[in-house]
Design an enzyme around this catalytic site. Sequence first.
Site, short mmCIF file in Angstrom:
data_model
loop_
_atom_site.label_atom_id
_atom_site.label_comp_id
_atom_site.label_asym_id
_atom_site.label_seq_id
_atom_site.Cartn_x
_atom_site.Cartn_y
_atom_site.Cartn_z
N LYS A 173 -5.98 11.23 -5.68
CA LYS A 173 -4.85 10.82 -6.52
C LYS A 173 -5.14 9.37 -6.96
CE LYS A 173 -0.75 9.04 -7.58
NZ LYS A 173 -1.16 8.11 -8.63
N GLY A 226 -3.78 0.24 -1.23
CA GLY A 226 -2.69 -0.17 -2.11
C GLY A 226 -1.76 -1.14 -1.41
N SER A 227 -0.50 -1.09 -1.78
CA SER A 227 0.45 -2.08 -1.28
C SER A 227 0.90 -1.76 0.15
CB SER A 227 1.66 -2.12 -2.20
OG SER A 227 2.28 -0.86 -2.21
N GLY A 231 1.86 1.88 1.92
CA GLY A 231 1.02 2.18 3.09
C GLY A 231 1.87 2.41 4.34
N GLU A 248 -5.70 0.48 3.70
CA GLU A 248 -6.21 -0.84 3.29
C GLU A 248 -5.19 -1.44 2.34
OE1 GLU A 248 -8.40 -2.57 4.54
OE2 GLU A 248 -9.50 -1.08 5.69
N GLN A 329 3.31 -6.38 -13.39
CA GLN A 329 2.49 -7.32 -12.62
C GLN A 329 2.56 -8.71 -13.23
OE1 GLN A 329 1.16 -6.35 -9.74
NE2 GLN A 329 0.52 -8.46 -9.38
N GLU A 383 1.84 -12.24 -0.88
CA GLU A 383 0.76 -11.87 -1.80
C GLU A 383 1.29 -11.89 -3.23
OE1 GLU A 383 -0.61 -7.73 -2.08
OE2 GLU A 383 -2.66 -8.49 -1.92
P1 NAP Z 1 0.48 0.70 -4.92
O1 NAP Z 1 1.61 0.54 -5.83
O2 NAP Z 1 0.75 0.80 -3.46
O3 NAP Z 1 -0.29 2.01 -5.42
C1 NAP Z 1 -1.47 2.47 -4.80
C2 NAP Z 1 -1.58 3.97 -4.98
O4 NAP Z 1 -0.51 4.60 -4.27
C3 NAP Z 1 -1.43 4.42 -6.43
O5 NAP Z 1 -2.26 5.53 -6.66
C4 NAP Z 1 0.02 4.84 -6.49
O6 NAP Z 1 0.33 5.76 -7.52
C5 NAP Z 1 0.18 5.48 -5.14
N1 NAP Z 1 1.56 5.64 -4.70
C6 NAP Z 1 2.68 5.04 -5.16
N2 NAP Z 1 3.76 5.49 -4.48
C7 NAP Z 1 3.30 6.38 -3.57
C8 NAP Z 1 3.91 7.16 -2.57
N3 NAP Z 1 5.22 7.14 -2.33
N4 NAP Z 1 3.12 7.97 -1.83
C9 NAP Z 1 1.79 8.02 -2.02
N5 NAP Z 1 1.16 7.29 -2.95
C10 NAP Z 1 1.91 6.48 -3.71
O7 NAP Z 1 -0.60 -0.47 -5.08
P2 NAP Z 1 -1.25 -1.02 -6.43
O8 NAP Z 1 -0.22 -1.82 -7.14
O9 NAP Z 1 -1.93 0.09 -7.15
O10 NAP Z 1 -2.40 -1.95 -5.87
C11 NAP Z 1 -2.19 -3.29 -5.52
C12 NAP Z 1 -2.14 -3.45 -4.01
O11 NAP Z 1 -3.30 -2.85 -3.46
C13 NAP Z 1 -2.18 -4.89 -3.57
O12 NAP Z 1 -1.26 -5.09 -2.52
C14 NAP Z 1 -3.59 -5.08 -3.07
O13 NAP Z 1 -3.74 -6.09 -2.11
C15 NAP Z 1 -3.88 -3.73 -2.51
N6 NAP Z 1 -5.30 -3.49 -2.42
C16 NAP Z 1 -5.89 -3.51 -1.19
C17 NAP Z 1 -7.25 -3.32 -1.05
C18 NAP Z 1 -7.88 -3.31 0.30
O14 NAP Z 1 -8.98 -2.78 0.41
N7 NAP Z 1 -7.26 -3.87 1.32
C19 NAP Z 1 -8.03 -3.11 -2.19
C20 NAP Z 1 -7.42 -3.12 -3.44
C21 NAP Z 1 -6.05 -3.30 -3.54
P3 NAP Z 1 0.92 5.24 -8.93
O15 NAP Z 1 -0.15 4.41 -9.52
O16 NAP Z 1 1.17 6.51 -9.65
O17 NAP Z 1 2.16 4.47 -8.61
#
Ligand code: NAP
Length: 481
Positions: A173, A226-227, A231, A248, A329, A383
């Site tokens: 996904k 992701g966030s 997570g 992560e 963002q 963050e």
């Molecule tokens: P996000 O909003 O948490 O989204 C990540 C993924 O989760 C997307 O595919 C999103 O789908 C999906 N998602 C959203 N709601 C969900 C739910 N209820 N259940 C399952 N999946 C769901 O994060 P983001 O804004 O894309 O990314 C930014 C964050 O990622 C930042 O906090 C960053 O630090 C973190 N990040 C961490 C790493 C690491 O390796 N530690 C690497 C890169 C990024 P949709 O797009 O359809 O909402």
Amino acid sequence: MPELFRNYINGEWVESGAVFENRNPARTDEVVGLFARGAAGDMVCAAAAAEAAFPSWAAMNPPARGAYLYRAADILEKRFEQIAAEMTREEGKTLPESKGEVRRSINIFRYFAGEGSRLAGLQTPSERERVHTFSIRKPLGVAGLITPWNFPIAIPAWKIAPALVCGNTVVLKPASAAPLCAWRMVEALVEAGIPKGVVNFVAGPGGELGSALLSAPPLKAVSFTGSCAIGNWLHQEASKRRIRIQLEMGGKNPAIILSDADLNTAVETTVNGAFFATGQRCTATSRAIVEEGIYDRFVEALVERTRRLKVGDGLQPGIDVGPAIDEAQLETVLRYIETGKREGARLAQGGRRLTEGSYAGGYFVEPTIFTDVTEEMTIAREEIFGPVLSVMRARDYEDAVRMANDTPFGLSASIQTSNISRAFDYIYRAETGLVMVNLPSAGIEYQVPFGGTKDSSFGPKEQGPAALEFYTDYKTVYLKY
Ligand code: NAP
């Protein structure tokens, strides 16, 4: 009419009725592609297809599974330029950054393809006479992979490649803001001949698809980047059914600058860590913790260097910093800038949205530096995920280490010093999964373990040999001969 990119379920490219747009954040009037908007039912079908495909995929010998990855890598290689340009158009990072990411993804595929010929278990002596003990690795079953937009091909690659070579079948996904590069990766696997059902791709809204995936009975493991908010929710859901999970998430990564650091290196690494990729890296430097003795000289050189960064459409040559991924963002970044000002930090550079001329059609913000940031300020604690750096003053090395560790996050940390003892001392004391010495806090390699500690991460590390720990289980054999 923009191209329609369909989902891939059970060996078929399928439409889902509704579609959603993928827009260029540097030129919001450009639709990069239309994507089939997957629904809960698609997720259920994808998980069922992956379950049906699992026995024969798991039974295939691992080098043969690796061969699919080698073929997919060759296909990605042929489309290198195209995918890099598409990445810049869908995510906004500069073309050289996109090329670096596509290159890395090809390398990831080849690295894990080679893992098919190793996939080492354990062989350990028995305490008993004429008993041979050994442990072999077994795949888990259906793995759900949920990825963010900021590394739109590298993160999908570093999840799917080890998952597949270990013998799992997958449902991917991708992030809705940048699904095209992950789609290209799946396309390459399909063209490489991956058997039906082994790889499934469902794009669409995270909430609906995430719930459907987590409640799909075949799911055995989920790897998420992701966030923290999402997570943590996934962790709760997964633990109800004892689904193996790897998370992560966010960071608030420090760069410690000691008085004995090489000033130029300290400035270059900090600028790279804070502003490249528009600060939209989980490993981005968001706090520069600077020892008293070098503080003024460092700030002056840092501001001067940052002023020379060129912001713009990453497809244009010479651009250093692209746009924010989307309006939400951008608003988040601008809100944190206002909070920084309100709480009394000194705005030393940037701080504005760019809207004039060619900036009008995109989500551009100036690389921003706050100085005199104190530990309790919001911009020192949360963050931001944008090109905003908080510069903080430390009395001495001990004070700097204390400040660096004083955060719930623990992903990456950097230290700039010419003192090898200090560097080693910090390596052991940093409460992070990654430590960079005289390097930016961001910029990782695929052949070594990756991941954080504290609230940044949960579960086994990704990448390198550590990736196998998440995607396999040991089966131990005692054999009397
Ligand atoms: P996000 O909003 O948490 O989204 C990540 C993924 O989760 C997307 O595919 C999103 O789908 C999906 N998602 C959203 N709601 C969900 C739910 N209820 N259940 C399952 N999946 C769901 O994060 P983001 O804004 O894309 O990314 C930014 C964050 O990622 C930042 O906090 C960053 O630090 C973190 N990040 C961490 C790493 C690491 O390796 N530690 C690497 C890169 C990024 P949709 O797009 O359809 O909402």
